[in-house]
Design an enzyme around this catalytic site. Sequence first.
Site, PDB file in Angstrom:
ATOM      1  N   ARG A  33      -3.889  -8.222  -1.307  1.00 33.65           N
ATOM      2  CA  ARG A  33      -5.237  -8.691  -1.644  1.00 33.65           C
ATOM      3  C   ARG A  33      -5.593  -8.256  -3.066  1.00 33.65           C
ATOM      4  NH1 ARG A  33      -8.425  -6.476   3.315  1.00 33.65           N
ATOM      5  NH2 ARG A  33      -6.940  -4.883   2.749  1.00 33.65           N
ATOM      6  N   ARG A  74       2.732  -4.567  12.658  1.00 33.61           N
ATOM      7  CA  ARG A  74       2.306  -4.933  14.008  1.00 33.61           C
ATOM      8  C   ARG A  74       3.011  -6.226  14.408  1.00 33.61           C
ATOM      9  NH1 ARG A  74       1.026  -0.481  14.176  1.00 33.61           N
ATOM     10  NH2 ARG A  74      -0.979   0.469  14.688  1.00 33.61           N
ATOM     11  N   GLY A 114       8.132   3.848  14.219  1.00 31.77           N
ATOM     12  CA  GLY A 114       7.919   4.004  12.773  1.00 31.77           C
ATOM     13  C   GLY A 114       7.645   5.429  12.315  1.00 31.77           C
ATOM     14  N   GLY A 171       0.863  -1.183   0.000  1.00 32.70           N
ATOM     15  CA  GLY A 171       0.000   0.000   0.000  1.00 32.70           C
ATOM     16  C   GLY A 171       0.891   1.221   0.000  1.00 32.70           C
ATOM     17  N   ARG A 172       0.437   2.240   0.739  1.00 32.07           N
ATOM     18  CA  ARG A 172       1.168   3.516   0.712  1.00 32.07           C
ATOM     19  C   ARG A 172       2.570   3.403   1.304  1.00 32.07           C
ATOM     20  NH1 ARG A 172      -4.567   5.566   2.423  1.00 32.07           N
ATOM     21  NH2 ARG A 172      -4.172   3.982   3.979  1.00 32.07           N
ATOM     22  N   ILE A 173       2.697   2.696   2.433  1.00 41.48           N
ATOM     23  CA  ILE A 173       4.008   2.613   3.098  1.00 41.48           C
ATOM     24  C   ILE A 173       4.938   1.684   2.300  1.00 41.48           C
ATOM     25  CG2 ILE A 173       5.216   1.961   5.226  1.00 41.48           C
ATOM     26  CD1 ILE A 173       2.580   2.654   6.743  1.00 41.48           C
ATOM     27  N   GLU A 182       4.606  -5.659  23.297  1.00 44.99           N
ATOM     28  CA  GLU A 182       5.331  -4.383  23.387  1.00 44.99           C
ATOM     29  C   GLU A 182       5.067  -3.821  24.763  1.00 44.99           C
ATOM     30  OE1 GLU A 182       4.279  -1.842  20.103  1.00 44.99           O
ATOM     31  OE2 GLU A 182       5.160  -3.207  18.657  1.00 44.99           O
ATOM     32  N   HIS A 187       9.045   0.514  18.294  1.00 47.91           N
ATOM     33  CA  HIS A 187       7.850   1.027  17.603  1.00 47.91           C
ATOM     34  C   HIS A 187       7.946   2.551  17.395  1.00 47.91           C
ATOM     35  CE1 HIS A 187       3.335   0.034  16.833  1.00 47.91           C
ATOM     36  NE2 HIS A 187       3.762   0.969  16.030  1.00 47.91           N
TER      37      HIS A 187
HETATM   38  C1  DGY Z   1       0.666   3.513  13.176  1.00 46.57           C
HETATM   39  O1  DGY Z   1       0.417   4.662  12.809  1.00 46.57           O
HETATM   40  O2  DGY Z   1      -0.139   2.593  13.038  1.00 46.57           O
HETATM   41  C2  DGY Z   1       1.964   3.301  13.861  1.00 46.57           C
HETATM   42  O3  DGY Z   1       2.357   1.990  13.845  1.00 46.57           O
HETATM   43  C3  DGY Z   1       1.855   3.778  15.279  1.00 46.57           C
HETATM   44  O4  DGY Z   1       1.080   2.917  16.006  1.00 46.57           O
END
Ligand code: DGY
Length: 325
Positions: free
Chosen positions: A177, A237, A287, A154-156, A266, A285
């Site tokens: 998908r 996740r 990101g 997707g975007r990331i 976590e 975490h």
């Molecule tokens: C998100 O934006 O989902 C990052 O993982 C922070 O929880």
Amino acid sequence: MKVFISRRIPEDVVRLLQQENMEIAYNNSDRKLSREELVEACLEADLLFNVGSADLNASFMESCKHLKGIALTSVGYDHADLHAATRYGIPVSNTPDVLSKTTADTAFLLMLATSRKAFYWSRQIERGAWKDNGFLYELGIELNRKTLGVFGLGRIGLELAKMAKAAYGMTVIYHNRSRNAEAEELLDARYVSFDELLEESDVLSVHTNLTPETQYRFDAECFRKMKKNAIFINTSRGKVHHEKDLIRALQEGQLWGAGLDVTDPEPMLPENPLLQMPNVCVLPHIGSATLETRTAMATMAAKNLIAVYHGGKMPQVVNKNVYEK
Ligand code: DGY
């Protein structure tokens, strides 16, 4: 309407809400509230500005069913029970797009750091163990011209794939998908089956929501199918991979390395064996954790609440069917 902000956010974003003349209750600290404190504060409010990943499960939604809107400050929304929110007519928004580049940067950082055992070498210096180890001791591997496999393009994932292609000429394959026409057009990305993704990736990076379908999707059987010199990256996740299986796969040499920004649980316990492995890099975490991105995320969350305050719909609502009722 009164909004409760559950943790410290940038001052500019508080001002944005103030300019709307919204009444504000604010936990102006970095302390995470207990479940009881959060519910208590929400009982006095109409809107929740939920900063971080507090578990907004069905019982929370039931206790706070009077809320007119909840703005999350994350793109992931697995910590909010959307069925319950919808049942009580509460729209919930997330923060897509604004964090894509930064989260992809984190995946790229982990990919490169893992390939060069960077965290391990840094730990050696901290331990006073910087010495001449010899020519072939704990060598890294290169990323040049390797294959990047993206699970959930997707975007990331797209941002990561662009960087990997530009920096190292990596071939991009992906499993989703649905097909991603933009990635295919822009990067020559090739859609593959899940098994092909496992078998062909030199670096496999996970960018998916946590859902019942993706929970523990990467387990022992998957790691066995991957190349022995492959690197596994997860910035989505921690529950998308099976951590014990990952540890075993690394210990048994079924995988070359792993870079994780997300773990299960976590925080990760300090005695976790992953933290001692030279070929593993773990981050807590972070990101999306840059000033610019966190400001953009908080601004987006505020705008969603402002929309509700003015009687409108949340632009980034995730439980869209709440507006169909
Ligand atoms: C998100 O934006 O989902 C990052 O993982 C922070 O929880």
